[in-house]
Structure formats: structure tokens, C-alpha cells
Design a protein around this motif. Structure first.
Motif, short mmCIF file in Angstrom:
data_model
loop_
_atom_site.label_atom_id
_atom_site.label_comp_id
_atom_site.label_asym_id
_atom_site.label_seq_id
_atom_site.Cartn_x
_atom_site.Cartn_y
_atom_site.Cartn_z
N GLU A 39 2.88 5.96 -2.89
CA GLU A 39 4.04 6.65 -3.46
C GLU A 39 3.89 6.88 -4.95
O GLU A 39 4.44 7.86 -5.49
CB GLU A 39 5.30 5.86 -3.14
CG GLU A 39 5.68 5.91 -1.66
CD GLU A 39 6.65 4.82 -1.25
OE1 GLU A 39 7.13 4.08 -2.14
OE2 GLU A 39 6.91 4.70 -0.04
N LYS A 40 3.17 6.01 -5.64
CA LYS A 40 2.93 6.20 -7.07
C LYS A 40 1.80 7.20 -7.34
O LYS A 40 1.57 7.56 -8.50
CB LYS A 40 2.61 4.87 -7.73
CG LYS A 40 3.83 3.94 -7.82
CD LYS A 40 3.49 2.64 -8.56
CE LYS A 40 4.71 1.75 -8.72
NZ LYS A 40 4.41 0.50 -9.47
N GLY A 41 1.09 7.60 -6.29
CA GLY A 41 0.07 8.63 -6.45
C GLY A 41 -1.34 8.13 -6.63
O GLY A 41 -2.24 8.92 -6.96
N PHE A 42 -1.58 6.84 -6.42
CA PHE A 42 -2.93 6.30 -6.59
C PHE A 42 -3.90 6.94 -5.60
O PHE A 42 -3.53 7.29 -4.48
CB PHE A 42 -2.93 4.79 -6.38
CG PHE A 42 -2.40 4.00 -7.54
CD1 PHE A 42 -3.23 3.63 -8.59
CD2 PHE A 42 -1.07 3.61 -7.59
CE1 PHE A 42 -2.75 2.89 -9.66
CE2 PHE A 42 -0.57 2.86 -8.65
CZ PHE A 42 -1.42 2.50 -9.69
N ASP A 43 -5.15 7.05 -6.02
CA ASP A 43 -6.20 7.62 -5.17
C ASP A 43 -6.90 6.57 -4.32
O ASP A 43 -7.52 6.91 -3.30
CB ASP A 43 -7.27 8.29 -6.04
CG ASP A 43 -6.68 9.37 -6.93
OD1 ASP A 43 -6.36 10.45 -6.42
OD2 ASP A 43 -6.52 9.11 -8.16
N ALA A 44 -6.85 5.33 -4.75
CA ALA A 44 -7.62 4.27 -4.10
C ALA A 44 -6.97 2.92 -4.36
O ALA A 44 -6.06 2.80 -5.19
CB ALA A 44 -9.06 4.27 -4.61
N VAL A 45 -7.47 1.92 -3.66
CA VAL A 45 -6.95 0.56 -3.77
C VAL A 45 -8.10 -0.40 -4.02
O VAL A 45 -9.17 -0.29 -3.40
CB VAL A 45 -6.21 0.14 -2.48
CG1 VAL A 45 -5.68 -1.28 -2.60
CG2 VAL A 45 -5.09 1.11 -2.16
N GLU A 46 -7.88 -1.36 -4.94
CA GLU A 46 -8.79 -2.49 -5.12
C GLU A 46 -8.09 -3.75 -4.62
O GLU A 46 -7.30 -4.36 -5.34
CB GLU A 46 -9.18 -2.67 -6.59
CG GLU A 46 -10.13 -3.84 -6.78
CD GLU A 46 -9.96 -4.56 -8.11
OE1 GLU A 46 -10.30 -5.76 -8.17
OE2 GLU A 46 -9.47 -3.94 -9.08
N HIS A 73 -6.76 3.56 4.37
CA HIS A 73 -7.21 4.86 4.89
C HIS A 73 -6.09 5.59 5.62
O HIS A 73 -5.98 6.83 5.53
CB HIS A 73 -8.41 4.67 5.81
CG HIS A 73 -9.66 4.31 5.09
ND1 HIS A 73 -10.71 3.62 5.69
CD2 HIS A 73 -10.06 4.56 3.81
CE1 HIS A 73 -11.68 3.47 4.82
NE2 HIS A 73 -11.32 4.01 3.67
N ASP A 74 -5.26 4.86 6.34
CA ASP A 74 -4.13 5.49 7.04
C ASP A 74 -3.18 6.17 6.07
O ASP A 74 -2.43 7.08 6.46
CB ASP A 74 -3.37 4.45 7.85
CG ASP A 74 -4.09 4.01 9.11
OD1 ASP A 74 -5.10 4.65 9.47
OD2 ASP A 74 -3.66 3.01 9.72
N ARG A 75 -3.20 5.72 4.81
CA ARG A 75 -2.33 6.31 3.79
C ARG A 75 -3.07 7.29 2.89
O ARG A 75 -2.56 7.70 1.85
CB ARG A 75 -1.71 5.16 2.97
CG ARG A 75 -0.65 4.41 3.76
CD ARG A 75 -0.44 2.99 3.28
NE ARG A 75 0.65 2.37 4.07
CZ ARG A 75 0.49 1.91 5.31
NH1 ARG A 75 -0.70 1.97 5.90
NH2 ARG A 75 1.52 1.38 5.96
N GLY A 76 -4.27 7.68 3.30
CA GLY A 76 -5.02 8.70 2.57
C GLY A 76 -5.68 8.21 1.31
O GLY A 76 -6.09 9.02 0.47
N LEU A 110 0.83 -1.21 0.00
CA LEU A 110 0.00 0.00 0.00
C LEU A 110 0.86 1.26 0.00
O LEU A 110 0.48 2.28 -0.58
CB LEU A 110 -0.95 -0.03 1.19
CG LEU A 110 -2.06 -1.09 1.06
CD1 LEU A 110 -2.75 -1.32 2.39
CD2 LEU A 110 -3.07 -0.70 0.01
N ASP A 111 2.03 1.19 0.64
CA ASP A 111 2.98 2.31 0.54
C ASP A 111 3.36 2.55 -0.92
O ASP A 111 3.47 3.70 -1.38
CB ASP A 111 4.24 2.02 1.34
CG ASP A 111 4.04 2.16 2.84
OD1 ASP A 111 3.05 2.80 3.25
OD2 ASP A 111 4.87 1.60 3.59
N MET A 112 3.55 1.45 -1.67
CA MET A 112 3.87 1.58 -3.09
C MET A 112 2.76 2.30 -3.83
O MET A 112 3.01 3.21 -4.64
CB MET A 112 4.09 0.19 -3.70
CG MET A 112 4.29 0.20 -5.21
SD MET A 112 4.22 -1.47 -5.95
CE MET A 112 2.46 -1.84 -5.75
N CYS A 113 1.52 1.91 -3.57
CA CYS A 113 0.39 2.58 -4.24
C CYS A 113 0.36 4.07 -3.91
O CYS A 113 0.17 4.92 -4.79
CB CYS A 113 -0.93 1.94 -3.81
SG CYS A 113 -1.15 0.22 -4.35
#
Length: 270
Positions: free
Chosen positions: A145-152, A184-187, A140-143
Motif C-alpha cells: 500500500e505504501k508503494g514499495f517494489d520489494a521486501v527485505e 509475490h502474491d502482492r506483486g 506485506l499489505d502495508m508495504c
């Protein structure tokens, strides 16, 4: 989890809504529809999307949301989509191990279970949070750091499958909530992938849902807690023609489309 298909389809890559296709003549509102939920995005019902997990990324689809593989795409790809006004979702497998990922060797054999039906993939023992939490946090840190808005996060319903571990519904609820908290902790926003039976318990923990084949299996109404909460349900079918599900999708306010199992750029939207 991604739906099981006939054995011949196991050769297809399935790592994995109604919006318009690149050549269908439609041009929906390109603004990424959604409210701010604290410090993260929350897409609303009916938001158009594109889901592409294989092939060269086609950024020409005129929709406000893209869902792409988090490992396969660099920060520059996310930035390009942002420059064009899109929100971008980071696809990750959080409930299954994949032998082709760069961090595969970091997973101890003790947490690897039975194969989940897809080449090179095995279920994870989601009870072992002391092992999996730091590994998933790193992903999730990778996501972020790459600037993603959300995670699936994918493979979020192992407790209903033959994983090789005695997983319970409570195990799944704890793990899914952990993944939501890490996002959520990573925004970042986070979507609940399938796991229909636990939607009533998890709808408050997740910002949207991602569903496969609910029309084929007569389950689309099970997503209603998300739309009732003004949260998007990004939905795909693989085997039904659009005339078999689009009318119901519109009534239920789902973001639905027809895709191929390999989840390349092709799409036929409702």
C-alpha cells in the motif's frame, strides 16, 4: 539474521552491497537495473544500492535502489524516491518479534521465543504459520500500500540459532517460501536475508539476496547461485575496510559497501 556482535555493540541499532557514497564523487547509472519477473522487479548483479534503517532519510545518494524501514517511512517517502527513478525495498522483520512495532500486541506469547541478541526482539516460532501468516500478510499489505517494489524480510535463519523452539531446516524452508509467496502474491520482489546454507534450495523462490559480513566470515562465494541466476546480491560489511573485500566483490558481482552497525546514511561503496 543480523550478525551477532560484541556485547558493547548491543546498544547500537542494527535492523538490518558496492555503490557510491554521497560525497565520493561517483555517479553510477541511476536507472534501476532489473528485469521483470512476472509482475515484479528482479534486480541484476552489481546493481548499486543504499541501505538506511536509522536517522533522517537521506535521499541524495546517487544509486538506483534504496532499502528502508517499512514501518518508519510513509507512502510519500517511497513516492519521492520513485519520482527520482529509484526502486524501493521494504525492510521488515519476519522471523523475530519487535516490541517497538505498532502491531507488537497482535503476536500471542505462545509464538515468542528467546531473545535474539537485540534489545526488544525475540525469535518467532515459525512453525506456527496459522498464527504468523495473517500477521505477516498484513505487514506485506502495508508495504504494498505504501508503494514499495520489494521486501527485505529479516531474521530468516532462526533454525540455526537458539530460538527456544526445536526448529529444523525444513521448518525454515517452508516459512521462507511462505514469505516469498506472500510478497509475490502482492506483486513485490523479495530478497533472501543471509541464510547461506539454504541458498541452493531457495534461489528459485527469491529475486535477490541481502547479505551481511560474508567477506569477514569467508562466505561470499556461497552467494554465487544468485549471481549465476542473474539476481543481485546486496552485501554489506561493518568491520572490514573496503580494500579488504571490494576486489573479491567485483569478481563475484556483488553489490557491496561498508556501513556502520546503526545503518544510518553513511556508506563507503566499492
Amino acid at each position: 539474521m543480523r550478525r551477532p556482535v560484541l556485547s558493547t555493540a548491543l546498544l547500537l541499532l542494527l535492523l538490518g552491497g558496492c555503490a557510491s557514497s554521497p560525497d565520493d564523487g561517483a555517479s553510477p547509472d541511476r536507472e534501476a537495473d532489473g528485469a521483470s519477473a512476472g509482475d515484479h522487479w528482479r534486480p541484476r548483479p552489481g546493481t548499486a544500492w543504499q541501505w538506511q534503517l536509522s536517522g533522517r532519510l537521506d535521499t541524495s545518494v546517487d544509486v538506483p535502489v534504496y532499502d528502508i524501514d517499512g514501518f518508519d517511512h510513509p507512502e510519500s517517502a517511497v513516492a519521492e524516491l520513485h519520482d527520482d527513478g529509484r526502486k524501493v525495498i521494504c525492510y521488515l522483520s519476519t522471523g523475530a518479534w519487535e516490541d517497538f512495532r505498532p502491531d507488537a500486541e497482535e503476536f500471542p506469547r505462545s509464538v515468542l521465543g528467546k531473545g535474539n541478541g537485540w534489545e526488544g526482539e525475540r525469535w518467532l516460532d515459525i512453525r506456527a504459520t496459522e498464527v504468523l501468516e495473517p500477521l505477516m500478510a498484513k505487514r506485506l499489505d502495508m508495504c504494498r500500500e505504501k508503494g514499495f517494489d520489494a521486501v527485505e524480510p529479516d531474521n530468516m535463519d532462526g533454525y540455526k540459532n537458539e530460538t527456544g523452539f526445536p526448529l529444523t531446516a525444513d521448518d525454515q524452508l517452508r516459512y521462507n517460501r511462505l514469505i516469498a509467496k506472500l510478497a509475490h502474491d502482492r506483486g513485490m520482489a523479495v530478497g533472501l536475508k543471509n541464510d547461506l546454507d539454504q541458498i541452493p534450495d531457495l534461489v528459485d523462490d527469491f529475486d535477490f539476496a541481502v547479505n551481511e559480513q560474508c567477506a569477514q566470515y569467508g562466505e561470499c562465494a556461497d552467494n554465487k547461485p544468485f549471481t549465476d541466476a542473474d539476481k543481485a546480491v546486496f552485501h554489506v560489511e561493518y568491520e572490514l575496510p573496503t580494500e579488504r573485500f571490494c576486489a573479491d566483490s567485483r569478481e563475484l558481482r556483488l553489490s557491496s559497501m561498508l556501513k556502520k552497525y546503526e545503518l544510518d546514511a553513511w556508506r563507503e561503496a566499492c
